[in-house]
Design an enzyme around this catalytic site. Structure first.
Site, PDB file in Angstrom:
ATOM      1  N   CYS A 143     -13.180  15.238  13.926  1.00 36.22           N
ATOM      2  CA  CYS A 143     -12.897  14.416  12.741  1.00 36.22           C
ATOM      3  C   CYS A 143     -14.093  14.425  11.789  1.00 36.22           C
ATOM      4  O   CYS A 143     -14.106  13.687  10.813  1.00 36.22           O
ATOM      5  CB  CYS A 143     -12.515  12.996  13.142  1.00 36.22           C
ATOM      6  SG  CYS A 143     -13.739  12.199  14.176  1.00 36.22           S
ATOM      7  N   CYS A 172       0.862  -1.184   0.000  1.00 35.27           N
ATOM      8  CA  CYS A 172       0.000   0.000   0.000  1.00 35.27           C
ATOM      9  C   CYS A 172       0.896   1.230   0.000  1.00 35.27           C
ATOM     10  O   CYS A 172       1.801   1.354   0.825  1.00 35.27           O
ATOM     11  CB  CYS A 172      -0.878   0.002   1.246  1.00 35.27           C
ATOM     12  SG  CYS A 172      -1.773   1.541   1.477  1.00 35.27           S
TER      13      CYS A 172
END
Ligand code: SAH
Length: 497
Positions: free
Chosen positions: A427, A176
């Site tokens: 968030c 990744c």
């Protein structure tokens, strides 16, 4: 408009989920188009039609957006974790800032503005400047934690990789680009060990097989590695653990190897039981001058470079001189609390998960910060504590709630306590805007600063730090008043309205 229809859409915006939003040329019907980005003109196929809008998947870019860049990762679209990977990074930062501005305006009715666009001018109530998003110099390979499912691909080959967006089909892909390149070597060591000893991967459907997931954590500044192999059932012998440990130890910096047992039929990755095979049960990492111990279960921010900027901003906004009593609500493992404790007289951390509070206490000792106290409690229930402890009256309150934001009861408590400053770390800009509206409605606070921080380059999420300051900082806060009474009065007022 029906499923499988072909449409042409001009994309004018991005959704919270990272889809392009635009209208069809003919009917002016709104679509959320997967893989399309703002500025694109695309051909797409309809996947779902609702009453007032629909979903579609891009088939072809007819005219590319000026912000379109080639994806670096070969499976960017299939994986779905990087919704913004095909958008130029400077534009990603701009989009995140605009999202914050838009949510503050539309949900919070706050006159948020940036530098340029007229739509975001400063007219209206509570004008506030939203600073440009704090981004990364190098927005790749920033993650310190990777969880790779292990299983079989469509050809029945043993693989480690990623679930294809919203499915449980594993696409082989160990490297990744958001995580360290060494993850791939570690994954390959585990896969070749499994092949050599014929160790089966777990199969979700039949619930047979052994190895389910690989959890890898990395200390950004210490260089330490943690590998935790999650297996189905207490059959550790089948793992040939000694040989596996010997192979994994070749990785420089390997500090902790463990197995975790999870025999449940669940999407939750880790089970409760962990056995150490090598090293320490944790690795260490630092953020600024502070050291933290991180176990397989610990919550720890995944982007260490940006975490330092986020906490640095929160600390700056807290404006500490050394005399303040600070409450850090939703404190997790106490990372923000300990940052604040360096400059405050006393910090109280409140968190609902007992294990996290244990970690917070250990981290306070590790860093020699004795001016801290951590408690397991829900943030909305701090009022009774304060009525009993007048010395704990907060000068500054910091909140860092999960996506659903703060409980209304907590917002009332904060208003009743009337600290000089409230620092809100969020968030989710939508719940942030909702909560700020409630805090500002009282007229007691001014929204001074809003700073978006990019914790997740290539993904759509944005983190925001806000500073609210008390308009009358010298107001005597009467925490001798029974706060329970305060709620009762407020509730009865509400019922009269
Ligand atoms: N400030 C920390 C963690 C923030 S994540 C950090 O930066 O690392 C939000 C935290 O809120 C989680 O640890 C979650 O367990 C906790 N939480 C969720 N609901 C809560 C509640 N009602 N009261 C207190 N803590 C809560």
């Amino acid at each position: 408009m029906n499923k499988n229809d072909r449409i042409e859409v001009a994309i004018t915006d991005m959704s919270d989920q990272g889809e392009g939003i635009g209208k069809t040329r003919e009917g002016g019907f709104t679509f959320f188009v997967k893989d399309a980005i703002v500025g694109d003109f695309v051909r797409a196929v309809v996947t779902k039609v609702m009453k007032n809008y629909g979903y579609a998947k891009m088939i072809e870019v007819i005219t590319p957006s000026p912000y379109r860049v080639p994806a670096r990762c070969p499976i960017a679209r299939a994986c779905g974790g990087c919704q913004f990977q095909e958008i130029d990074y400077a534009k990603q930062l701009q989009l995140k800032r605009e999202t914050v501005i838009r949510k503050l305006r539309h949900i919070g009715h706050i006159a948020a503005f940036g530098d340029d666009t007229e739509e975001f001018s400063s007219e209206g109530k509570n004008p506030v400047y939203v600073a440009p998003t704090l981004g990364m110099d190098d927005p790749w390979r920033y993650r310190n934690k990777t969880q790779l499912p292990i299983g079989y691909d469509r050809e029945k080959k043993l693989v480690a990789g990623f679930y294809a967006g919203r499915t449980h089909v594993i696409i082989a892909h160990e490297d990744c680009l958001l995580a360290d390149a060494e993850n791939a070597s570690i994954a390959r060591i585990v896969l070749s060990h499994m092949r050599r000893y014929n160790i089966p991967a777990y199969d979700e459907n039949s619930r047979t097989g052994l190895v389910r997931h690989l959890l890898i954590r990395h200390g950004h500044t210490t260089g330490q590695w943690m590998v935790c192999i999650i297996i189905n059932g207490r059959v550790k012998d089948l793992l040939h653990a000694d040989e596996l440990v010997a192979a994994l130890k070749e990785q420089p910096g390997m500090a902790s190897i463990s197995v975790n047992i999870n025999s449940k039929n669940t999407n939750v990755i880790l089970g409760e039981e962990t056995h150490l095979l090598f090293g320490t049960p944790y690795i260490e990492d630092t953020i600024g001058p502070l050291t933290f111990r991180i176990g397989p279960h610990s919550f720890f921010q995944v982007n260490p470079v940006q975490t330092e900027k986020l906490y640095g901003t929160a600390l700056e906004y807290a404006g500490l001189t050394g005399n303040e009593v600070v409450w850090d609500l939703y404190c997790g493992i106490g990372t923000i609390s300990l940052f604040l404790a360096q400059k405050a007289k006393q910090v109280y951390g409140v968190e609902i998960v007992p294990q996290a509070i244990e970690n917070a206490k250990d981290n306070a000792i590790l860093n020699n910060l004795t001016n801290t106290e951590f408690m397991v409690r829900s943030a909305e229930d701090i009022a009774p504590l304060l009525t009993k402890r007048p010395e704990a009256k907060p000068g500054v309150i910091v909140v860092d709630p999960p996506r659903k934001g703060c409980d209304e009861k907590l917002l009332s408590t904060m208003l009743a306590l009337a600290p000089q400053r409230i620092v809100y770390v969020s968030c989710d800009p939508a719940t942030l805007a909702r909560d700020l509206a409630i805090l500002l409605e009282s007229g007691a606070y001014r929204l001074e600063k809003v700073q978006p921080v990019d914790m997740f380059p290539m993904a759509g999420h944005v983190e925001t730090v806000c500073l609210l300051s008390n308009r009358k900082p010298d107001t005597k806060v009467r925490i001798d008043v029974d706060l329970e009474d305060y709620y009762r009065i407020k509730d009865s007022k509400k019922n009269q309205d």
